[in-house]
Design an enzyme around this catalytic site. Sequence first.
Site, PDB file in Angstrom:
ATOM      1  N   LYS A  50     -26.256  10.902  40.629  1.00 58.99           N
ATOM      2  CA  LYS A  50     -27.783  11.003  40.599  1.00 58.99           C
ATOM      3  C   LYS A  50     -28.348   9.922  41.561  1.00 58.99           C
ATOM      4  O   LYS A  50     -27.744   8.809  41.505  1.00 58.99           O
ATOM      5  CB  LYS A  50     -28.336  10.541  39.182  1.00 58.99           C
ATOM      6  CG  LYS A  50     -29.678  10.695  39.184  1.00 58.99           C
ATOM      7  CD  LYS A  50     -30.297  10.550  37.760  1.00 58.99           C
ATOM      8  CE  LYS A  50     -31.567  10.369  37.517  1.00 58.99           C
ATOM      9  NZ  LYS A  50     -32.055   9.805  35.934  1.00 58.99           N
ATOM     10  N   SER A  54     -35.568  12.404  34.062  1.00 61.43           N
ATOM     11  CA  SER A  54     -35.294  12.440  35.517  1.00 61.43           C
ATOM     12  C   SER A  54     -33.940  12.803  35.964  1.00 61.43           C
ATOM     13  O   SER A  54     -33.662  13.145  37.281  1.00 61.43           O
ATOM     14  CB  SER A  54     -35.596  10.919  35.811  1.00 61.43           C
ATOM     15  OG  SER A  54     -34.675  10.101  35.475  1.00 61.43           O
ATOM     16  N   SER A  87     -33.986  10.543  29.846  1.00 62.33           N
ATOM     17  CA  SER A  87     -33.885  11.111  31.294  1.00 62.33           C
ATOM     18  C   SER A  87     -32.396  11.855  31.300  1.00 62.33           C
ATOM     19  O   SER A  87     -31.994  12.708  32.411  1.00 62.33           O
ATOM     20  CB  SER A  87     -33.602  10.149  32.404  1.00 62.33           C
ATOM     21  OG  SER A  87     -34.911   9.613  32.748  1.00 62.33           O
TER      22      SER A  87
END
Length: 479
Positions: free
Chosen positions: A74, A150, A174
């Site tokens: 990520k 996220s 997230s």
Amino acid sequence: MHDIHTLIDQSDATTLAELVKGGDLQASELLEATIQRLERVEPQLNAVAEKLYDQARQQQPAVGPFSGVPTLVKDLFAPLAEARMTNGSLALGEARPGMDDEMVSRLRRAGCVFVGTSTSPEFGTSYSTESTRFGATRNPWNLVHSAGGSSGGAAALVAARAVPFAHGNDGGGSLRVPASCCGVFGLKPSRGLMPNGPLAGEGWGGMGVAHAITLSVRDSAALLDATAGADLGAPYAAPARPSSYVEAMQRSLRPLKIALVEHLEPWPSSAEALAAIRHSATLCEQLGHQVTPATLPVDLPRFLDQAFDIIGPNTRNYLDLLGQMRGAPVSETELEPRTRIYLREKGDIGAVQYVQAIEGIHALGRTFANFMRDYDLILTPALTREPPRIGTLDVTDDRADLATLIECFHSYSPFTALFNATGQPAMSVPLYWTNGGLPIGAHFAGRFGDETTLLTLAHQLETLQPWAQRRPPVNACAT
């Protein structure tokens, strides 16, 4: 001769690594097939922040539990030596830290091959992966809907079967929010269980933690086996963990007492969210567990105000550090409206107010620990409604106030951030799809340090109602 794509369609990362280590599958063959799968879905999903195909071809995978398995890291506070790190923001330009953080190092030592980085909203502070830098990451179940945030890029790619798992992190939901949106498995480990260093100390006052989004429960457990444990000098450490999460999750599970929480004031859950949670409760009862209605001991608006007392100054500190590193202060014009609102209302609070917020979340942790004396797990909706359409959670006007942002985001996800504050492990399990074909996850939280019970229950649920065969319309599968 096996068909590589059919094999990938039917296998989790653990199986693929076993085939590579046994010589039945070449790591290079698996890599090239994964690149093809990413290219098949990426134009529709917009989930890759940077492609690292050439760098991946030059990697020599380590021998480990995930030997030769391609994955993505990520693009959010997780430096990867061969990649830029934008944190979803224009402010970082083409910055390349040129190093691995400890979590990435452990994944590399486990044999992972990094084929790219996945998208995140700016600084990870949205429940939808939409940014000025990269645009919107779309949900493979319906492209007009959000993949969540996220870790939305990671969830979209796993759901679309491009990769069997992808790295992510979670400071307020997230991992679990996008897992819910995309119909995959997302576990947030306990505070202190996973490494944060060397760049981060505690990450939002200890609320942030790294792990992954996976298709199978087994892969999530195996990733913990490969990566869990505080890194050198870490400010927190979770309780002692089992010698193997994979082995522990396969043992029999005594009947559990589960607290069922359908609503959290002041925001109600939709009819579809309630249907999802009641379906999950019924499955738990079929497994012999006791599900009892309960109310969580929290003043949610007060908690959220304290949470942003932590997020705002941390964001200010990070931007100040970024300015020092690049030799020029970060201008507000480089930031998205959402970030400007956080900075305006919470970026410059006083030290006493910040300390009060830290003490507040730790007090909440003690309150929930007492609550958990009566329960093994808490079951809530992951989200109060189905995944929103693209743009619904994208704040474009910095004249809005923080209260408006909190209403926007946390009326949608009121439950997840609580367990970042308390430090408890929590997971989103894909057990329900709406009539419109969109997933809504079941959200379970366990006692601090007790990932084993969560994983064991998830394994039971996965066996009772398998989800891997459910494929979204946008997928990389052979058929």
